[in-house]
Design an enzyme around this catalytic site. Structure first.
Site, PDB file in Angstrom:
ATOM      1  N   ASP A  22       1.165  -1.067  -0.025  1.00  0.00           N
ATOM      2  CA  ASP A  22       0.026   0.041  -0.029  1.00  0.00           C
ATOM      3  C   ASP A  22       1.176   1.375   0.031  1.00  0.00           C
ATOM      4  O   ASP A  22       1.429   1.659   1.180  1.00  0.00           O
ATOM      5  CB  ASP A  22      -0.950   0.085   1.279  1.00  0.00           C
ATOM      6  N   LEU A  23       1.086   1.984  -1.078  1.00  0.00           N
ATOM      7  CA  LEU A  23       2.018   3.001  -1.240  1.00  0.00           C
ATOM      8  C   LEU A  23       1.520   4.202  -0.304  1.00  0.00           C
ATOM      9  O   LEU A  23       2.281   5.118  -0.414  1.00  0.00           O
ATOM     10  CB  LEU A  23       2.139   3.442  -2.645  1.00  0.00           C
ATOM     11  N   ASN A  49       5.225   4.495 -10.859  1.00  0.00           N
ATOM     12  CA  ASN A  49       4.236   4.513 -11.754  1.00  0.00           C
ATOM     13  C   ASN A  49       2.871   4.641 -11.164  1.00  0.00           C
ATOM     14  O   ASN A  49       1.838   5.143 -11.797  1.00  0.00           O
ATOM     15  CB  ASN A  49       4.149   2.976 -12.442  1.00  0.00           C
ATOM     16  N   TYR A 118      -5.574  16.994  -8.610  1.00  0.00           N
ATOM     17  CA  TYR A 118      -4.650  16.045  -9.357  1.00  0.00           C
ATOM     18  C   TYR A 118      -3.462  16.492 -10.164  1.00  0.00           C
ATOM     19  O   TYR A 118      -2.250  16.287 -10.089  1.00  0.00           O
ATOM     20  CB  TYR A 118      -5.483  14.985 -10.059  1.00  0.00           C
ATOM     21  N   LYS A 122       0.518  16.610  -9.843  1.00  0.00           N
ATOM     22  CA  LYS A 122       1.619  16.230 -10.981  1.00  0.00           C
ATOM     23  C   LYS A 122       2.441  17.449 -11.229  1.00  0.00           C
ATOM     24  O   LYS A 122       3.535  16.991 -11.683  1.00  0.00           O
ATOM     25  CB  LYS A 122       0.650  15.861 -12.176  1.00  0.00           C
ATOM     26  N   VAL A 153      -4.318   7.684 -21.415  1.00  0.00           N
ATOM     27  CA  VAL A 153      -3.720   6.259 -21.544  1.00  0.00           C
ATOM     28  C   VAL A 153      -4.955   5.410 -21.020  1.00  0.00           C
ATOM     29  O   VAL A 153      -5.504   5.579 -20.304  1.00  0.00           O
ATOM     30  CB  VAL A 153      -2.615   6.015 -20.525  1.00  0.00           C
ATOM     31  N   THR A 155      -6.275   2.933 -19.420  1.00  0.00           N
ATOM     32  CA  THR A 155      -6.126   2.244 -18.218  1.00  0.00           C
ATOM     33  C   THR A 155      -7.256   2.120 -17.382  1.00  0.00           C
ATOM     34  O   THR A 155      -8.368   2.527 -17.964  1.00  0.00           O
ATOM     35  CB  THR A 155      -4.854   2.575 -17.186  1.00  0.00           C
ATOM     36  N   LYS A 160     -11.292   4.869 -11.712  1.00  0.00           N
ATOM     37  CA  LYS A 160     -11.062   5.403 -10.367  1.00  0.00           C
ATOM     38  C   LYS A 160     -11.563   6.676 -10.211  1.00  0.00           C
ATOM     39  O   LYS A 160     -12.037   7.096  -9.246  1.00  0.00           O
ATOM     40  CB  LYS A 160      -9.454   5.231 -10.053  1.00  0.00           C
TER      41      LYS A 160
END
Length: 212
Positions: A22-23, A49, A118, A122, A153, A155, A160
């Site tokens: 769990d990061l 990533n 977000y 970044k 991308v 994914t 989410k």
């Protein structure tokens, strides 16, 4: 584990070793790096990533969502970078590489309120990568630091972000021909294959059809 089995049955070189971590939990990150040291001596290449967005605007967002993005997109990147560097330093690795998977949102703010916070995380990754590059030079190493900043991308990212609206998430990837995970992997391979005297600072890549 399923992916690891698929890689093995396909006969790919090397071994994919899955490890649950769990990061957003520093103790688990440190445990993972400890396990890597025990089993594989250490880290030569670190690719940060993991990243996520929660639909939390600046004027009405929930603190919990903001904190989750900070923990994963900024703190985890910083902790993993520190631990990877220490692993390289311990073993006198002078040609390692730290690659941060950033975003085009780390270079421009789009008029979509759900991704403004977000985007701030970044932008932090953009600054952290350049700061890392400078510190690695000050440390007189040849370890390199690179950002890869993709646009859209295909994914699970949108699912989410729009977890309460799967149709909207799916539509995100249907509007244009998106980048694929393989495109990102190829960018990573390109960065790693650059000659030792070449440091690629940032790759910015979008789907050809993407407007923003």
């Amino acid at each position: 584990q399923k992916l690891a089995a698929e890689c093995q049955s396909a006969g790919y070189a090397g071994t994919l070793i899955p490890y649950k971590c769990d990061l957003s939990n520093e103790e688990e990150i440190l445990s993972m790096f400890s396990a890597i040291k025990t089993l594989h001596q250490g880290v030569d290449v670190c690719i940060n990533n993991a990243g996520l967005a929660r639909p939390e605007p600046l004027l009405s967002g929930r603190t919990e969502g903001w904190r989750t993005m900070i923990d994963v997109n900024v703190m985890a990147v910083s902790i993993c970078t520190r631990e990877a560097y220490q692993s390289m330093k311990e073993r006198n690795i002078d040609d390692g590489h730290i690659i941060n998977i950033n975003s085009m949102n780390g270079h421009s703010v789009v008029p979509q309120s759900v991704v403004h916070f977000y985007s701030a995380t970044k932008y932090a990754v953009t600054a952290l990568t350049e700061g890392l590059r400078q510190e690695l030079r000050e440390a007189m190493t040849h370890i390199r630091a690179t950002c890869i900043s993709p646009g859209l991308v295909e994914t699970g990212f949108a699912f989410k972000l729009h977890d309460n609206d799967p149709e909207r998430a799916a539509a995100t990837y249907e509007s244009i021909r998106c980048l694929k995970a393989e495109d990102m992997a190829n960018a990573v391979i390109y960065v790693l294959s650059a000659p030792p005297h070449v440091q690629i600072g940032d790759i910015q890549m979008r789907p050809t059809e993407q407007i923003s």
